[in-house]
Design a protein around this motif. Structure first.
Motif, short mmCIF file in Angstrom:
data_model
loop_
_atom_site.label_atom_id
_atom_site.label_comp_id
_atom_site.label_asym_id
_atom_site.label_seq_id
_atom_site.Cartn_x
_atom_site.Cartn_y
_atom_site.Cartn_z
N GLN A 144 -89.38 0.39 -47.96
CA GLN A 144 -89.76 -0.47 -47.42
C GLN A 144 -89.70 0.06 -45.84
OE1 GLN A 144 -86.48 -3.48 -47.01
NE2 GLN A 144 -87.41 -4.22 -45.85
N THR A 145 -90.43 -0.54 -44.92
CA THR A 145 -90.45 -0.20 -43.73
C THR A 145 -90.54 -1.62 -43.20
OG1 THR A 145 -93.26 -0.47 -43.79
CG2 THR A 145 -92.22 2.29 -43.95
N TRP A 146 -90.22 -0.99 -41.46
CA TRP A 146 -90.33 -2.54 -40.52
C TRP A 146 -90.47 -1.96 -39.56
CZ3 TRP A 146 -86.17 -0.56 -43.59
CH2 TRP A 146 -85.28 -0.06 -42.38
N ASP A 147 -90.77 -3.48 -38.52
CA ASP A 147 -91.27 -2.84 -36.89
C ASP A 147 -90.04 -2.15 -36.48
OD1 ASP A 147 -92.09 -3.62 -35.00
OD2 ASP A 147 -92.56 -5.43 -34.28
N GLY A 148 -90.21 -1.42 -35.95
CA GLY A 148 -88.79 -0.74 -34.60
C GLY A 148 -88.63 -0.93 -33.17
N VAL A 149 -89.61 -1.88 -32.62
CA VAL A 149 -89.61 -2.42 -31.40
C VAL A 149 -89.21 -2.52 -30.73
CG1 VAL A 149 -91.09 -2.92 -28.81
CG2 VAL A 149 -92.45 -1.64 -31.02
N PRO A 150 -88.66 -3.46 -32.06
CA PRO A 150 -87.74 -4.65 -31.48
C PRO A 150 -86.36 -3.96 -31.42
CG PRO A 150 -89.24 -5.92 -32.99
CD PRO A 150 -89.26 -4.12 -32.71
N LEU A 151 -86.05 -3.32 -31.85
CA LEU A 151 -84.58 -2.51 -32.13
C LEU A 151 -84.67 -1.03 -30.85
CD1 LEU A 151 -85.05 -1.83 -36.35
CD2 LEU A 151 -83.24 -3.20 -34.83
N VAL A 152 -85.55 -0.63 -31.11
CA VAL A 152 -85.23 0.09 -29.46
C VAL A 152 -84.86 -1.06 -28.15
CG1 VAL A 152 -86.79 1.73 -28.09
CG2 VAL A 152 -87.21 2.33 -30.54
N ASP A 153 -86.36 -2.00 -27.62
CA ASP A 153 -85.84 -2.60 -26.84
C ASP A 153 -84.46 -3.62 -27.21
OD1 ASP A 153 -88.52 -2.85 -26.41
OD2 ASP A 153 -88.98 -4.47 -27.19
N ALA A 154 -83.41 -3.41 -28.29
CA ALA A 154 -82.18 -3.63 -28.06
C ALA A 154 -81.69 -2.69 -27.52
CB ALA A 154 -81.85 -4.47 -29.35
N MET A 155 -81.48 -1.84 -28.37
CA MET A 155 -80.59 0.07 -27.30
C MET A 155 -81.04 0.37 -26.21
SD MET A 155 -80.70 1.75 -31.22
CE MET A 155 -82.18 2.08 -31.29
N LEU A 156 -82.26 0.07 -25.85
CA LEU A 156 -82.93 0.82 -24.14
C LEU A 156 -81.42 -0.11 -23.81
CD1 LEU A 156 -86.15 0.65 -24.20
CD2 LEU A 156 -84.56 2.84 -23.34
N PRO A 157 -81.23 -0.94 -23.38
CA PRO A 157 -80.32 -1.57 -22.21
C PRO A 157 -79.07 -1.08 -21.87
CG PRO A 157 -81.18 -3.13 -23.23
CD PRO A 157 -82.04 -1.77 -23.76
N SER A 158 -78.36 0.38 -23.13
CA SER A 158 -77.18 0.51 -22.77
C SER A 158 -77.23 2.00 -23.18
CB SER A 158 -75.73 -0.21 -24.20
OG SER A 158 -76.99 0.20 -25.78
N VAL A 159 -78.37 2.31 -22.55
CA VAL A 159 -78.69 4.12 -22.81
C VAL A 159 -77.62 4.85 -21.44
CG1 VAL A 159 -80.10 6.14 -22.87
CG2 VAL A 159 -80.59 4.34 -24.52
N ASN A 160 -76.64 5.63 -21.72
CA ASN A 160 -76.04 6.50 -20.46
C ASN A 160 -76.81 7.77 -20.14
OD1 ASN A 160 -74.59 7.80 -18.98
ND2 ASN A 160 -72.58 6.64 -19.25
N ARG A 161 -77.74 7.25 -19.18
CA ARG A 161 -78.48 8.79 -18.87
C ARG A 161 -77.16 9.91 -18.10
NH1 ARG A 161 -83.81 8.26 -17.41
NH2 ARG A 161 -83.33 9.52 -15.52
N GLN A 162 -76.59 8.91 -18.56
CA GLN A 162 -75.18 10.79 -17.80
C GLN A 162 -75.10 11.93 -19.39
OE1 GLN A 162 -75.25 11.58 -15.09
NE2 GLN A 162 -76.72 10.30 -14.42
N THR A 163 -74.96 11.20 -20.60
CA THR A 163 -74.32 11.51 -21.80
C THR A 163 -75.52 11.48 -22.93
OG1 THR A 163 -73.34 8.97 -22.88
CG2 THR A 163 -71.97 10.81 -21.56
N GLN A 164 -76.56 10.82 -22.33
CA GLN A 164 -77.86 10.13 -23.14
C GLN A 164 -78.05 9.29 -24.60
OE1 GLN A 164 -80.37 11.44 -21.81
NE2 GLN A 164 -82.07 9.74 -23.05
#
Length: 280
Positions: A144-164
């Protein structure tokens, strides 16, 4: 083979006279559209948090030993978002104009969907190496595969650019079935789920049979020796063994081509622009 100018003119004439066109595209095609995995400046600007781990470009990140899921998706979500947001680019648009209304097919080792985004017919594209916009379980626990775009959209806001790292661990992408780790549906190991590409493969094989004997222009673009069995070698065989076929290789770093073929030792965007200009 003549001068580069003569080669451009011969390439334009070959495409003009062709009944059908086969496009085989590798990483050099995406690089011409701005997705260059060796660009260290772009890497430092986009992933400042990764520098502390010794990484300097995206090519090095293939197979990178991520310490945890938060770091893995802190990097991947930013990388994927950049690809997802890509729109039409001149190199792909020039190629689409060169194909025109001819019978064509695309096979590409690239998994970025740039051909789709630039208006190529989705029913005429085969991506045997996978698709960045599809996710799958790494076990895998199911076919099974599924759409990854919504999952990426959910993670992006909490990415710390200093620690990645993704700080909100509740947003990390996991398998909806077993809760285990996931990855993009790309050919990276025995876990790769190939089911989404069976239909594409069959359609491509049928198309090849239908054009054998016609005046076929085979254009191989930016395919080197990372995975030569996917694009470079098959395109060379088809372009030199099919009756009435003519083979054109566009490759800045590895332009060598069989006798009787055409070769342009330059970047894809430059070559395609020159051929288009010579066609008008």
């Amino acid at each position: 083979m003549g001068t580069a100018l003569n080669t451009v003119e011969m390439a334009a004439e070959t495409l003009k006279d062709a009944d059908a066109v086969l496009i085989g595209a590798g990483a050099g095609m995406s690089a011409a559209a701005g997705l260059d995995y060796t660009d260290e400046v772009a890497f430092a600007n986009r992933f400042p948090g990764m520098l502390q781990y010794g990484a300097r470009n995206q090519y090095q990140m293939m197979g990178f030993p991520f310490k945890d899921e938060a770091l893995k998706w802190g990097y991947l979500s930013v990388a994927l978002d950049h690809v997802y947001r890509a729109r039409q680019t001149k190199a792909y648009q020039d190629l689409l104009k060169l194909v025109g209304d001819k019978d064509y097919f695309v096979i590409t080792s690239n998994v970025d969907r740039y051909f789709y985004k630039n208006g190529f017919d989705p029913t005429r594209i085969y991506t045997p190496q996978g698709d960045y916009e599809l996710f799958q379980c790494l076990t895998p626990c199911a076919d099974q595969t599924w759409d990854g775009v919504p999952l990426v959209d959910a993670m992006l806001p909490s990415v710390n650019r200093q620690t990645q790292k993704v700080e909100d661990k509740s947003s990390l992408a996991v398998c909806p079935n077993c809760g285990g780790p996931v990855f993009m549906n790309v050919r990276g190991g025995g876990w790769f789920i190939e089911t989404p590409y069976f239909s594409q493969s069959k359609t491509f094989a049928n198309w090849l049979q239908s054009v054998n004997g016609l005046r076929l222009a085979v254009i191989e673009i930016g395919a080197g020796f990372n995975t030569p069995s996917v694009i470079r070698w098959p395109m060379e065989r088809i372009g030199t063994h099919f009756q009435n076929a003519r083979f054109l290789r566009i490759n800045r770093d590895y332009p060598e081509a069989p006798a009787g073929s055409l070769s342009l030792p330059t970047n894809a965007d430059v070559a395609l622009s020159d051929i288009l200009a010579a066609s008008s």
